[in-house]
Design a protein around this motif. Sequence first.
Motif, PDB file in Angstrom:
ATOM      1  N   UNK A  33      55.839  61.718  21.541  1.00  0.00           N
ATOM      2  CA  UNK A  33      55.185  63.035  21.405  1.00  0.00           C
ATOM      3  C   UNK A  33      54.379  63.468  22.618  1.00  0.00           C
ATOM      4  N   UNK A  34      53.474  62.627  23.110  1.00  0.00           N
ATOM      5  CA  UNK A  34      52.586  63.046  24.192  1.00  0.00           C
ATOM      6  C   UNK A  34      53.325  63.129  25.519  1.00  0.00           C
ATOM      7  N   UNK A  35      54.030  62.055  25.882  1.00  0.00           N
ATOM      8  CA  UNK A  35      54.753  62.063  27.156  1.00  0.00           C
ATOM      9  C   UNK A  35      55.879  63.087  27.138  1.00  0.00           C
ATOM     10  N   UNK A  36      56.499  63.268  25.975  1.00  0.00           N
ATOM     11  CA  UNK A  36      57.556  64.270  25.862  1.00  0.00           C
ATOM     12  C   UNK A  36      57.015  65.670  26.057  1.00  0.00           C
ATOM     13  N   UNK A  37      55.847  65.961  25.453  1.00  0.00           N
ATOM     14  CA  UNK A  37      55.237  67.285  25.612  1.00  0.00           C
ATOM     15  C   UNK A  37      54.862  67.538  27.075  1.00  0.00           C
ATOM     16  N   UNK A  38      54.372  66.503  27.756  1.00  0.00           N
ATOM     17  CA  UNK A  38      54.030  66.651  29.173  1.00  0.00           C
ATOM     18  C   UNK A  38      55.276  66.938  30.004  1.00  0.00           C
ATOM     19  N   UNK A  39      56.356  66.245  29.708  1.00  0.00           N
ATOM     20  CA  UNK A  39      57.606  66.494  30.429  1.00  0.00           C
ATOM     21  C   UNK A  39      58.114  67.909  30.169  1.00  0.00           C
ATOM     22  N   UNK A  40      57.985  68.390  28.935  1.00  0.00           N
ATOM     23  CA  UNK A  40      58.430  69.752  28.624  1.00  0.00           C
ATOM     24  C   UNK A  40      57.572  70.786  29.358  1.00  0.00           C
ATOM     25  N   UNK A  41      56.268  70.483  29.521  1.00  0.00           N
ATOM     26  CA  UNK A  41      55.397  71.368  30.290  1.00  0.00           C
ATOM     27  C   UNK A  41      55.895  71.485  31.723  1.00  0.00           C
ATOM     28  N   UNK A  42      56.207  70.360  32.342  1.00  0.00           N
ATOM     29  CA  UNK A  42      56.672  70.363  33.725  1.00  0.00           C
ATOM     30  C   UNK A  42      58.048  71.019  33.852  1.00  0.00           C
ATOM     31  N   UNK A  43      58.914  70.752  32.880  1.00  0.00           N
ATOM     32  CA  UNK A  43      60.241  71.366  32.897  1.00  0.00           C
ATOM     33  C   UNK A  43      60.132  72.871  32.672  1.00  0.00           C
ATOM     34  N   UNK A  44      59.225  73.275  31.771  1.00  0.00           N
ATOM     35  CA  UNK A  44      59.024  74.701  31.521  1.00  0.00           C
ATOM     36  C   UNK A  44      58.559  75.436  32.755  1.00  0.00           C
ATOM     37  N   UNK A  80      61.490  69.270  38.000  1.00  0.00           N
ATOM     38  CA  UNK A  80      62.510  69.573  36.994  1.00  0.00           C
ATOM     39  C   UNK A  80      63.787  68.789  37.269  1.00  0.00           C
ATOM     40  N   UNK A  81      64.250  68.832  38.504  1.00  0.00           N
ATOM     41  CA  UNK A  81      65.484  68.130  38.865  1.00  0.00           C
ATOM     42  C   UNK A  81      65.321  66.626  38.693  1.00  0.00           C
ATOM     43  N   UNK A  82      64.166  66.096  39.090  1.00  0.00           N
ATOM     44  CA  UNK A  82      63.907  64.667  38.954  1.00  0.00           C
ATOM     45  C   UNK A  82      63.921  64.241  37.487  1.00  0.00           C
ATOM     46  N   UNK A  83      63.256  65.013  36.636  1.00  0.00           N
ATOM     47  CA  UNK A  83      63.177  64.655  35.219  1.00  0.00           C
ATOM     48  C   UNK A  83      64.548  64.720  34.549  1.00  0.00           C
ATOM     49  N   UNK A 131      69.179  61.910  32.344  1.00  0.00           N
ATOM     50  CA  UNK A 131      70.613  61.630  32.332  1.00  0.00           C
ATOM     51  C   UNK A 131      70.879  60.148  32.521  1.00  0.00           C
ATOM     52  N   UNK A 132      70.100  59.502  33.371  1.00  0.00           N
ATOM     53  CA  UNK A 132      70.252  58.067  33.581  1.00  0.00           C
ATOM     54  C   UNK A 132      69.939  57.300  32.306  1.00  0.00           C
ATOM     55  N   UNK A 133      68.890  57.722  31.610  1.00  0.00           N
ATOM     56  CA  UNK A 133      68.517  57.060  30.363  1.00  0.00           C
ATOM     57  C   UNK A 133      69.580  57.251  29.279  1.00  0.00           C
ATOM     58  N   UNK A 134      70.159  58.455  29.221  1.00  0.00           N
ATOM     59  CA  UNK A 134      71.186  58.692  28.212  1.00  0.00           C
ATOM     60  C   UNK A 134      72.448  57.894  28.510  1.00  0.00           C
ATOM     61  N   UNK A 135      72.767  57.750  29.781  1.00  0.00           N
ATOM     62  CA  UNK A 135      73.930  56.944  30.154  1.00  0.00           C
ATOM     63  C   UNK A 135      73.738  55.499  29.722  1.00  0.00           C
TER      64      UNK A 135
END
Length: 289
Positions: free
Chosen positions: A101-112, A270-273, A278-282
Amino acid sequence: LYSERRRRGDGTLTSKERAVSGLRILLVASLIYSYSYIDAILALLAEGGLAFLGVSWDYLDANQNLGYVCSALVLCFIYGGLLKFVKRNYEERPATLKLRPVSGALQMLLIGLGVGGVSLLWLNFAELIQKSIPALQASYETFNTEMGAFENGDYIWMLLEVSIIGPMVEELLFRGLVFHFVERDTGKEGAAIFISALLFGIWHGIFVQGVYTFLIGLVLGYLYAKTRNIIWPYLVHFVNNFSGTLPPGFDGEKATALVNLASLLCVPVLLFLLLRMQKRTKQSEKPLP
């Protein structure tokens, strides 16, 4: 349908399945085409109801976003109910990316912020070349006019319509219904990401806006495809829209410049995240030994 194709192994459809697939395509087209009409009708009905309850017509005329806020709330229930119905008896692909939840929300902030930076780069480029392309210039002027229309009335209604409730309606429609219909009929996650993003861009109706909403749609579709949780693309959508609708007192030139700078700096983030995701999903998709 996805699980049935996987069991048969040949990917073929029976005549009944083709008919059902055609009906789903027709339903998707109807949902997208009718959205603006349904939205406008519901907004008018909401304004009539509010007037009946004692809200003055002068206030409603000055705050047209209020009617659309009410409309968006209704559409959330409609599209949410349809999505729940669509997902019945359908074996959805499992999530390949788990976010806390917390780290995901932070990543979404940066991606947004990052997708906002991509939008800013495109809009600046379009502004530079518009004078040499009459059609682009007309599109750019229409875009500025449409964006200015949202700023009429009290800020709270614009915030709810543009940044909070409106994005959820769009996510339920495009990353929810459209995405699932396409994936269900093609059996391909990539096709669902691309087509839902393309329709998302076209649906906005203005070429200048459609280009960057298509690009944003690709990111939103990817996030949904990997997490299978609509809250993550919604948070990105919220951050992107909110950064363009800052509250009074924070929407001056300095604040806008700071947000634009942060958005541009977040483009490489954004590109880094996305690459890291993608690496994690692979890794998660690798079969166990």
